[in-house]
Design a protein around this motif. Structure first.
Motif, PDB file in Angstrom:
ATOM      1  N   MET A  82      16.196 -20.524 -25.577  1.00 61.99           N
ATOM      2  CA  MET A  82      17.478 -20.147 -26.163  1.00 61.99           C
ATOM      3  C   MET A  82      17.518 -18.616 -26.189  1.00 61.99           C
ATOM      4  N   THR A  83      18.682 -18.048 -25.878  1.00 56.46           N
ATOM      5  CA  THR A  83      18.807 -16.598 -25.821  1.00 56.46           C
ATOM      6  C   THR A  83      20.151 -16.164 -26.387  1.00 56.46           C
ATOM      7  N   GLN A  84      20.172 -14.974 -26.934  1.00 58.75           N
ATOM      8  CA  GLN A  84      21.448 -14.392 -27.347  1.00 58.75           C
ATOM      9  C   GLN A  84      22.092 -13.695 -26.158  1.00 58.75           C
ATOM     10  N   GLY A  85      21.415 -13.723 -25.031  1.00 60.66           N
ATOM     11  CA  GLY A  85      21.943 -13.149 -23.795  1.00 60.66           C
ATOM     12  C   GLY A  85      22.646 -14.205 -22.962  1.00 60.66           C
ATOM     13  N   ARG A  86      22.708 -13.943 -21.691  1.00 59.07           N
ATOM     14  CA  ARG A  86      23.429 -14.777 -20.735  1.00 59.07           C
ATOM     15  C   ARG A  86      22.638 -16.036 -20.357  1.00 59.07           C
ATOM     16  N   SER A  87      23.358 -17.160 -20.202  1.00 58.41           N
ATOM     17  CA  SER A  87      22.750 -18.406 -19.744  1.00 58.41           C
ATOM     18  C   SER A  87      22.479 -18.317 -18.246  1.00 58.41           C
ATOM     19  N   GLY A  88      21.524 -19.104 -17.789  1.00 53.49           N
ATOM     20  CA  GLY A  88      21.242 -19.174 -16.360  1.00 53.49           C
ATOM     21  C   GLY A  88      19.851 -19.691 -16.091  1.00 53.49           C
ATOM     22  N   LYS A  89      19.604 -20.044 -14.831  1.00 58.99           N
ATOM     23  CA  LYS A  89      18.282 -20.503 -14.403  1.00 58.99           C
ATOM     24  C   LYS A  89      17.689 -19.455 -13.480  1.00 58.99           C
ATOM     25  N   ILE A  90      16.425 -19.161 -13.695  1.00 53.84           N
ATOM     26  CA  ILE A  90      15.699 -18.207 -12.872  1.00 53.84           C
ATOM     27  C   ILE A  90      14.530 -18.942 -12.227  1.00 53.84           C
ATOM     28  N   GLU A  91      14.495 -18.921 -10.904  1.00 54.94           N
ATOM     29  CA  GLU A  91      13.376 -19.507 -10.166  1.00 54.94           C
ATOM     30  C   GLU A  91      12.316 -18.425  -9.996  1.00 54.94           C
ATOM     31  N   THR A  92      11.079 -18.739 -10.378  1.00 54.98           N
ATOM     32  CA  THR A  92       9.968 -17.818 -10.199  1.00 54.98           C
ATOM     33  C   THR A  92       8.901 -18.510  -9.356  1.00 54.98           C
ATOM     34  N   ARG A  93       7.915 -17.779  -8.932  1.00 58.70           N
ATOM     35  CA  ARG A  93       6.831 -18.395  -8.168  1.00 58.70           C
ATOM     36  C   ARG A  93       5.965 -19.291  -9.049  1.00 58.70           C
ATOM     37  N   TYR A  94       6.121 -19.231 -10.373  1.00 54.90           N
ATOM     38  CA  TYR A  94       5.339 -20.037 -11.299  1.00 54.90           C
ATOM     39  C   TYR A  94       6.125 -21.203 -11.897  1.00 54.90           C
ATOM     40  N   GLY A  95       7.410 -21.268 -11.645  1.00 60.87           N
ATOM     41  CA  GLY A  95       8.247 -22.324 -12.179  1.00 60.87           C
ATOM     42  C   GLY A  95       9.638 -21.798 -12.506  1.00 60.87           C
ATOM     43  N   THR A  96      10.418 -22.625 -13.164  1.00 64.02           N
ATOM     44  CA  THR A  96      11.813 -22.302 -13.481  1.00 64.02           C
ATOM     45  C   THR A  96      11.961 -22.007 -14.969  1.00 64.02           C
ATOM     46  N   ILE A  97      12.754 -20.992 -15.262  1.00 59.83           N
ATOM     47  CA  ILE A  97      13.086 -20.668 -16.652  1.00 59.83           C
ATOM     48  C   ILE A  97      14.581 -20.902 -16.812  1.00 59.83           C
ATOM     49  N   GLU A  98      14.935 -21.738 -17.775  1.00 63.56           N
ATOM     50  CA  GLU A  98      16.345 -21.993 -18.064  1.00 63.56           C
ATOM     51  C   GLU A  98      16.707 -21.305 -19.372  1.00 63.56           C
ATOM     52  N   PHE A  99      17.608 -20.336 -19.276  1.00 63.82           N
ATOM     53  CA  PHE A  99      18.099 -19.633 -20.457  1.00 63.82           C
ATOM     54  C   PHE A  99      19.398 -20.309 -20.889  1.00 63.82           C
ATOM     55  N   THR A 100      19.492 -20.666 -22.167  1.00 64.85           N
ATOM     56  CA  THR A 100      20.712 -21.258 -22.717  1.00 64.85           C
ATOM     57  C   THR A 100      21.208 -20.340 -23.825  1.00 64.85           C
ATOM     58  N   HIS A 101      22.455 -19.914 -23.704  1.00 59.09           N
ATOM     59  CA  HIS A 101      23.019 -18.968 -24.670  1.00 59.09           C
ATOM     60  C   HIS A 101      23.203 -19.625 -26.032  1.00 59.09           C
ATOM     61  N   THR A 102      22.877 -18.863 -27.072  1.00 55.76           N
ATOM     62  CA  THR A 102      23.172 -19.255 -28.441  1.00 55.76           C
ATOM     63  C   THR A 102      23.768 -18.053 -29.152  1.00 55.76           C
ATOM     64  N   SER A 103      24.730 -18.320 -30.007  1.00 55.35           N
ATOM     65  CA  SER A 103      25.320 -17.213 -30.774  1.00 55.35           C
ATOM     66  C   SER A 103      24.703 -17.129 -32.170  1.00 55.35           C
ATOM     67  N   ARG A 104      23.727 -18.007 -32.455  1.00 56.41           N
ATOM     68  CA  ARG A 104      23.071 -17.983 -33.772  1.00 56.41           C
ATOM     69  C   ARG A 104      22.360 -16.657 -33.963  1.00 56.41           C
ATOM     70  N   LYS A 105      22.637 -16.022 -35.071  1.00 56.96           N
ATOM     71  CA  LYS A 105      22.006 -14.734 -35.357  1.00 56.96           C
ATOM     72  C   LYS A 105      21.141 -14.780 -36.606  1.00 56.96           C
ATOM     73  N   ASN A 106      21.379 -15.743 -37.471  1.00 57.43           N
ATOM     74  CA  ASN A 106      20.669 -15.792 -38.754  1.00 57.43           C
ATOM     75  C   ASN A 106      19.576 -16.853 -38.758  1.00 57.43           C
ATOM     76  N   LEU A 107      18.605 -16.721 -37.865  1.00 58.61           N
ATOM     77  CA  LEU A 107      17.494 -17.660 -37.839  1.00 58.61           C
ATOM     78  C   LEU A 107      16.440 -17.202 -38.838  1.00 58.61           C
ATOM     79  N   SER A 108      15.818 -18.164 -39.500  1.00 53.41           N
ATOM     80  CA  SER A 108      14.810 -17.835 -40.506  1.00 53.41           C
ATOM     81  C   SER A 108      13.461 -18.420 -40.090  1.00 53.41           C
ATOM     82  N   GLU A 109      12.465 -18.252 -40.952  1.00 52.44           N
ATOM     83  CA  GLU A 109      11.153 -18.826 -40.692  1.00 52.44           C
ATOM     84  C   GLU A 109      11.190 -20.347 -40.704  1.00 52.44           C
ATOM     85  N   GLU A 110      12.226 -20.923 -41.293  1.00 55.78           N
ATOM     86  CA  GLU A 110      12.391 -22.374 -41.261  1.00 55.78           C
ATOM     87  C   GLU A 110      12.847 -22.832 -39.872  1.00 55.78           C
TER      88      GLU A 110
END
Length: 179
Positions: free
Chosen positions: A112-140
């Motif tokens: 999950m990212t506060q940045g842009r969503s997208g999939k990145i193919e790397t030589r080690y595998g795929t990373i899928e970024f999913t956008h979230t607008s949540r800003k107030n995450l806590s230790e819970e």
């Protein structure tokens, strides 16, 4: 000293001194004390074609024969790609790691990212970024994993993220969640 020797010497030294072994274009520029411009990028591209440098994905490199084998390679790449955004491992990757779903996504990391969503193919595998607008995450919601140097969602947060983005929730083992 030619460019190839300058880069490989600097990167080998960095690895010897504890660097993870995955380098951004800017890292290489800093290590070689060169400006990162189009000419510099062309030289790196030439290094990839001549095989003294490995391209991991856009603007990320490694050294042949010195590739990282440590846990957390995809996590490290994800944090380097979204260095200026808050990210945390969630969804299927984290639920699988915690044993809440039985499927294990090898070579695939969901973040999950506060940045842009997208999939990145790397030589080690795929990373899928999913956008979230949540800003107030806590230790819970999230915690820091020092082994892989990234934040991870707690089970409740990962399940909520899974539902919010409309993913399949049928694979969730409710018995494990309620323990």
């Amino acid at each position: 000293m030619n460019f190839a020797l300058k880069v490989t010497t600097a990167l080998h030294l960095a690895i010897k001194n504890g660097h993870f072994g995955i380098f951004t274009t800017r890292d290489i520029g800093l290590a070689t004390e060169e400006s990162v411009n189009d000419n510099f990028r062309k030289k790196l591209s030439k290094g990839v074609s001549k095989r003294w440098l490995l391209k991991v994905c856009r603007d990320i490199y490694a050294l042949p024969g010195n590739e990282p084998t440590k846990r957390g390679v995809l996590e490290y790449i994800a944090s380097r790609l979204h260095w200026d955004k808050f990210i945390y491992v969630s969804l299927e990757s984290e639920l699988s790691r915690q044993g809440i779903i039985s499927q294990i996504p090898f070579g695939y990391l969901t973040v999950m990212t506060q940045g842009r969503s997208g999939k990145i193919e790397t030589r080690y595998g795929t990373i899928e970024f999913t956008h979230t607008s949540r800003k107030n995450l806590s230790e819970e919601d999230v915690y820091y994993d020092p082994d892989t140097r990234i934040f991870r969602a707690r089970a409740k947060r990962a399940i909520a993220d899974l539902k919010r983005v409309g993913r399949n929730t049928d694979m969730i083992n409710e018995e494990v969640v309620n323990d």
